[in-house]
Design a protein around this motif. Sequence first.
Motif, PDB file in Angstrom:
ATOM      1  N   GLN A  96      75.526 -25.907   3.749  1.00 44.93           N
ATOM      2  CA  GLN A  96      76.013 -26.213   4.697  1.00 44.93           C
ATOM      3  C   GLN A  96      76.047 -27.946   4.483  1.00 44.93           C
ATOM      4  N   GLN A 129      79.237 -27.936   2.109  1.00 47.75           N
ATOM      5  CA  GLN A 129      80.874 -27.951   2.114  1.00 47.75           C
ATOM      6  C   GLN A 129      80.998 -28.413   2.697  1.00 47.75           C
ATOM      7  N   GLN A 159      84.463 -31.598   1.301  1.00 48.11           N
ATOM      8  CA  GLN A 159      85.282 -31.865   2.268  1.00 48.11           C
ATOM      9  C   GLN A 159      84.943 -33.652   3.246  1.00 48.11           C
ATOM     10  N   GLY A 218      82.405 -18.770  -3.604  1.00 45.99           N
ATOM     11  CA  GLY A 218      83.201 -17.919  -2.616  1.00 45.99           C
ATOM     12  C   GLY A 218      84.721 -18.686  -2.078  1.00 45.99           C
ATOM     13  N   LYS A 278      87.773 -21.925  -2.652  1.00 43.69           N
ATOM     14  CA  LYS A 278      88.940 -21.940  -3.235  1.00 43.69           C
ATOM     15  C   LYS A 278      88.543 -23.942  -4.629  1.00 43.69           C
ATOM     16  N   SER A 288      91.499 -27.826   7.253  1.00 49.33           N
ATOM     17  CA  SER A 288      91.706 -27.229   6.272  1.00 49.33           C
ATOM     18  C   SER A 288      91.314 -25.846   6.531  1.00 49.33           C
ATOM     19  N   GLN A 320      90.189 -23.823   4.774  1.00 42.03           N
ATOM     20  CA  GLN A 320      88.851 -24.013   3.711  1.00 42.03           C
ATOM     21  C   GLN A 320      88.013 -24.038   5.277  1.00 42.03           C
ATOM     22  N   GLY A 321      88.318 -25.624   5.421  1.00 43.74           N
ATOM     23  CA  GLY A 321      87.684 -26.156   7.415  1.00 43.74           C
ATOM     24  C   GLY A 321      87.218 -25.182   7.741  1.00 43.74           C
ATOM     25  N   LYS A 377      87.156 -22.127   7.939  1.00 45.64           N
ATOM     26  CA  LYS A 377      86.505 -20.981   7.327  1.00 45.64           C
ATOM     27  C   LYS A 377      85.621 -21.215   7.072  1.00 45.64           C
ATOM     28  N   ASP A 378      84.887 -21.838   6.682  1.00 45.25           N
ATOM     29  CA  ASP A 378      84.002 -22.436   6.862  1.00 45.25           C
ATOM     30  C   ASP A 378      82.384 -22.488   7.767  1.00 45.25           C
ATOM     31  N   ASN A 396      80.052 -20.062   9.142  1.00 45.10           N
ATOM     32  CA  ASN A 396      78.560 -20.519   9.426  1.00 45.10           C
ATOM     33  C   ASN A 396      78.263 -19.939  11.172  1.00 45.10           C
ATOM     34  N   SER A 440      82.552 -13.744   2.163  1.00 43.26           N
ATOM     35  CA  SER A 440      82.940 -14.646   2.000  1.00 43.26           C
ATOM     36  C   SER A 440      84.716 -14.222   1.819  1.00 43.26           C
TER      37      SER A 440
END
Lengths: 338, 504, 346, 336
Positions: free
Chosen positions: A210, A213, A217, A242, A244, C54, C56-57, C59-60, C64, C176
């Motif tokens: 995390q 991540q 971000q 996993g 982009k 976003s 990706q955001g 999705k994360d 989680n 993922s």
Amino acid sequence: ATACGGTTKEDVKNEGGAAASAGKADPNAATKKGLTVGFLPKQVNNPYFTSADKGGEKAVKELGSRFKEVGPTSATDTAGQVSYVNTLTQQQADAMAVSAQDPGALCTALKQAMKNDIKVVTYDSDTKPDCRNAFVSQASAEDLGRTEVQLLAEQIGYKGEIAILSAAQTATNQNTWIEFMKDELKNPKYKDMKLVKVAYGNDDAQQSFQQTQGLLQEYPNLKGIISPTTVGIKAAAQYLSGSKYKGKVKLTGLGTPNDMRKYVKNGTVEAFELWDPAKLGELAARTAIALASGQITGQEGETFTAGAMGEYTIGEDGVINLGKPTVFNADNIDQFDF
Amino acid sequence: MTHPSDTGPAPVLALKGISKSFGAVRALRDVSLELFPGEVHALAGENGAGKSTLIKTLAGVHRPDAGQVLLDGEPVVFHGPGDARDAGIAVIYQEPTLFPDLSIAENIFMGRQPRRALRRIDHKATHDATTALMRRLGVELDPDRPARGLSIADQQIVEIAKALSFDARVLIMDEPTAALTNSEVARLFGVVRALRDQGAAVLFISHRLEEIFEICRTVTTLRDGAWIASEPLDGMTEDDLVRRMVGRDLAELYPKQDVTPGEVALSVRRLTREGVFTDVSFDVRRGEIVGLAGLVGAGRTEVARAVFGIDRRDAGEVEVDGRKLTNGAPSTAMAAGLALVPEDRRAQGLVMDMSIERNIGLTGLGTTVKAGLMDRGAERSRSLDWAVKLRVKYARIADTVDTLSGGNQQKVVLAKWLATGPKVLIVDEPTRGIDVGTKAEVHRLLSQLAADGVAVLMISSDLPEILGMADRVLVMHEGRLTAEIPRTDATEETVMAAATGRAA
Amino acid sequence: MTLTAPDEAPVAEVPKAGATRLADRVFKMRELAILAVFLVMIAVTQAGNSAFLSEQGIKDLLLNATILVLVATGQALVVITRNVDLSVGSTLGISAFAAGTYLQGGGNPVVAVALAVLLGIGFGLLNGLLVSLGQVPALVVTLGTLYIIRGIDSIWVGSRQITAADLPGGFVDFGSGGISAVPYLALIALAVLVATAYYLRHFGGGRELYALGSNPEAARLAGIPVRKRILAAYTFCGALAGLAGAMYLARFGNVDSGTGSGYELTVVSAVVVGGVVFTGGSGSVYGAALGALLLTSINSVLPALGVSSVWVLAINGILLVLAIAVDRIVALRVATALKKRNARHA
Amino acid sequence: MPDSLTRAVRWDTVVGALLVVVLLLSFTTVDGFGNALNLSFLIGNTLPIALIALPMTLLVVSGEIDLSVASTAGLSGAVMGALWNQGMAIETIIPLCLLLGVVCGLVNGLLVTRLGLPSLAVTIGTLAAYRGIAQIVLGSDAVTDFPSAYLDFAAGRIGDTFVPYAFLPFLVLLAIAVVALHATPFGRSLFAIGAGEEAARFAGIRVKRQKLILFTVTGLMSALTGVFWALHYASARYDNATGLELSVVAAVLLGGIDFDGGKGTLGGAVAGVFLLGALQNVMSLKDVSAQSQIVVTGVLLVLSVLGPRVARQIAVARAGRKAATAPDAKTPAPTS
Ligand SMILES: Nc1ncnc2c1ncn2[C@@H]1O[C@H](COP(=O)(O)OP(=O)(O)OP(=O)(O)O)[C@@H](O)[C@H]1O
Ligand SMILES: Nc1ncnc2c1ncn2[C@@H]1O[C@H](COP(=O)(O)OP(=O)(O)OP(=O)(O)O)[C@@H](O)[C@H]1O
Ligand SMILES: [Mg+2]
Ligand SMILES: [Mg+2]
């Protein structure tokens, strides 16, 4: 010492720590056999320490002594580690090799052990110098810190924002390395690189995940991450592979070849480094036995032969350096298995 | 005294030679009983005689140590309450057993909800059926309201609705009326009669003898766990019944002594708790017993709670002996000499897991103390004194109160508060679930206390009790005091008129 | 002494619609409060960092939460019955490793997931049997099995670990991957959640869980098969912990003997924040899932806002306390309103 | 006879007996156990758990729980380290740290009593919050240079005996706690609150106040433990005593304290604490791996709840059989 109605830090400074008593070294003394050497890693069941301790075990057996490994199941259970030091003291081991969870917490217990004529070697993670006879360092902290920056700089072309994903905030060795990384970055050739943040994943896969991540971000322009911890680099690699960001954000740091093989092959990671933990364990074991045999006492300048590993000299504060770390990349990674 | 005969219709449900012990306590010894369709059968006995145990044996809660349960003449073994229910036996237990978090409708239909396709619950049908049941019982309770916070009476009503919600062949009721006022009792009896006429067998327990005589045809009496007699009620008098139960003649039930009231001990002024009761003012004098009457939910309990400080009052004042009480502080109320015997003995009156001794001792924590430490000797003798005075029936004073029968638990609550030597005593349903013998004793005790100068405020849903004991009757209706009736003018009619809002 | 009721007690048509709606609102309010806190938090973060939401955001964020949502759903079921299962973290860890070991040998992913679930069911059954047959406090028993399962796991696993490299590529990619911003794993968790919630609301067995948590003695008297239900709740909880283990493996690709340790406190927090009351009988799995989402999101929000990780733990804790407090205050307000509304003499 | 029997199988007595058996066995059969140094290690390492177990027992008896104890200890250690680094005198720092513990406890207590929140939930929250604040206060520092007089007191023992200095104040605290719980009206009221809170309130017991006091004392004791920990291990870090709450809870549970409240004795709790401590010590000396030790702890916990249950059932069955066989002449024959 009660100036101004209390004992303060100033008063204590004058107390001075009692240095470990050092007898006289006899470089030619015979290597003793039948000794008991206890290994006390930060955490049992940790693959890194298991390989290190396996290296130690091999060396101890080779030298005709008895090996045992004890330790807590959690890397933050300092009290547990202390009680294992006590246990080894009770069992009258001849020497112990300890990877300290905390530089201070083990001191009382380790001094107690030394008082009982037990030789104490720290490896991987040190305590305060007066609480042990010698410290076997995995590589000089300076080397590690600087080479990691160099590795990453090459991968991102000396340009862009970078971040560090460390272990716990209190991890002594990580913190030393990070200091050297910052120092290395001061060199003008890195003028286009900027360290934007140090994040802490507490050596926990999920938290490191995390944190990675979060870094991406918060800093969309991030170009690279250094993770000087095996757990951190693995989690970061798994996240990147996993997402982009795979291949776009570079990742390096300290990792084991077995952990990282997949990510090197799939292009997430170009290169990373590590010393051989088994060698680290072996050197710790040989140092411990040399101490117990009286060949060395831990004073600066003493030398001893560590079997096939060659001759080592004890440096300042009783530190012994293992040597330069190995850099792993797609070309050489298949030659290693640990 | 004849044993149930073999002639006539066959019993639906029968017990033969049932015995049941709890540890060293022999609650039932060789008891037999037969229930016939279309007949209401009473079960009588003192507190602790074994009535509830008998019922729990019938309902599959307890497994008898010896003896048989016969259903339609066939021996059956109930492995749990579910089996008994499936056999068509509906039970109302002495203590309400509701699910506080679930709605009233769910409480009633738990385990047997109406289903839709795929065995899914039909929520609408559940709701409608509940509304219909409530109408049949003549009460207003929102089926969707959670059971938490229902007054004891309302809880009892939900229990009754639960038992009526399926067409039981056998209906067993353990003191269903203990918390109800007359009008609800009348409603209930109406429903019971209807069921009886449809051919159900009913077993009914009550300590209010007049109720037994009103609705039952036969009676079985138990004493100390032993079967005494099963006989028709026709031709029996209350005294006959009491003699069977207690084994001796009974003293007067309402031994009210005449006293001249002294100065004001408890003074309540304009007491208000928003949405619950409004502008309640009254005095109670030393030596006086003041009855507080009203329908279920009129707010009597709430007034008592606020006076004692359990609930905070929104406005108004309470004085004991001229000393103002702090809002919301029972400890200061106690220090001023106030005592409250609460209506819900299991939750409010007793710590069920504690011994009799310690429960009584709980109100004496400030007094049975030596140099800051508990004086165990003093605590024990204080508890023993009062347990004996109130004739609590127990094996050892160190037994937990949950092993006591309901009536004996009530006596422990009384003991606990009388032991504080109060100046003002508020009793909320003091004789709920207490047998006639003990009831007389409690009344004698209250009367004696009053004579000794204690001011007593008695809340009761048992109108004869109020009329028999009170010097003055206060009546509440929908959160307001609607009448104050002196003893001489108090009759069932005048009190009920005020209680229902038809101006006195 | 019959005293007939004054007049045929008028069964005034209870203002049904109004009261029902109000009651419904109370029921929903509990979840609403958490949802509101969650949305505010996301909005603030988005305002501070536009990359947060976003694709990706999102999705994360969902990924989680997935694992915690699953475990919290199972835990909620157990907590509703007035019990608790502290061993979920250990169960998750050992089933993840079991699935990993199997896959390492080149096994079929579906079988691996089934294996993890079965193992979870096994431990769930063990807990359930101990709690329901022994009729002993769940807290102690499951604290015991927490240690036992963790110990067995450590002895069995030793210092071995499963890494992504050991697993079939498809399995890890599934972990993922997703349909645009929605990960497959989240879809699975959602399906489990909705099915569980539906069962709890519309089936006898589900309602009986609430009943026996609300008043165990009354449940026994109502003929509810108490032991069977408790056993079922624990088994389900164990199964979900096992499934979560498999998902953990797919998601992180990395399992060792320490996987899932300390997870029990997180799960319990999620459930409690989600308004499932520890004394049983009330709360919903949606609430628990929202609680899980809120908790995991805090961990993503703070780094995304650039809050130094030094502050994360403290803020986390304070937010947790705040969420519980806000929820409680809202519930109290509504209860007061409801009481006034329902007072007979309105 | 069955009376004394049922009383004898009370679980806290069993734990006490078990502790004695373990100690006796270890003295005779385990090398290195019986010597004074090892015993002083054993006691010293168990003391933090024991210290917190005292107020925790009272809290659990009254039906509440505090999971933030270890974090409070960590926070007080961290603050101690930070202030020490600032150059403040240790004699000032320690009272300040204890005061901080009081505040932490008070916060828990107020949240529980004023807002009526469940203590489990509240203290899971403050568990994270206090630890986080500790992290903010001290960051990655590890402060180790406390004055040696204090370190020696916290880690040393009286001469060559097995008694650590710190054990003496603990005994005093233990005595206070035992008297408070088992011999004062305050203790009596805690049992009542735990077993039936509403009934306790109706009996005029000031439930909220008592609980607030308990939470505050728990905070104070946790802070004391934090100070002791930092000195005993000569290391003040923000993550001191992490996870200690589970050890305390496990030990207290093992000692037969009922988490539903209203039941248990301090003797049982303390026996539980030292039983776990002694077993761990013995197992380590016997080279039982840490992993197996975890399993043993777990099995003990499960047995601790199954044991009394089985014992009770046996006792009940025995009493039942006795009653059933007792001749009863009084039973009147049913008249026909
Ligand atoms: N669970 C139990 N454990 C021990 N003793 C019990 C238990 N239940 C009942 N008893 C004892 O059995 C006897 C009969 O109790 P029971 O409740 O049947 O009386 P009862 O006739 O219903 O009295 P009441 O009119 O007061 O309700 C009493 O002495 C009581 O103390
Ligand atoms: N503990 C409680 N919590 C919430 N609501 C309650 C509680 N007790 C009673 N009520 C509600 O308050 C209203 C007044 O009830 P209260 O018990 O004061 O009436 P009462 O006149 O004493 O009647 P009774 O005692 O005969 O039930 C009722 O609607 C009842 O449902
Ligand atoms: Mg009864
Ligand atoms: Mg009332």
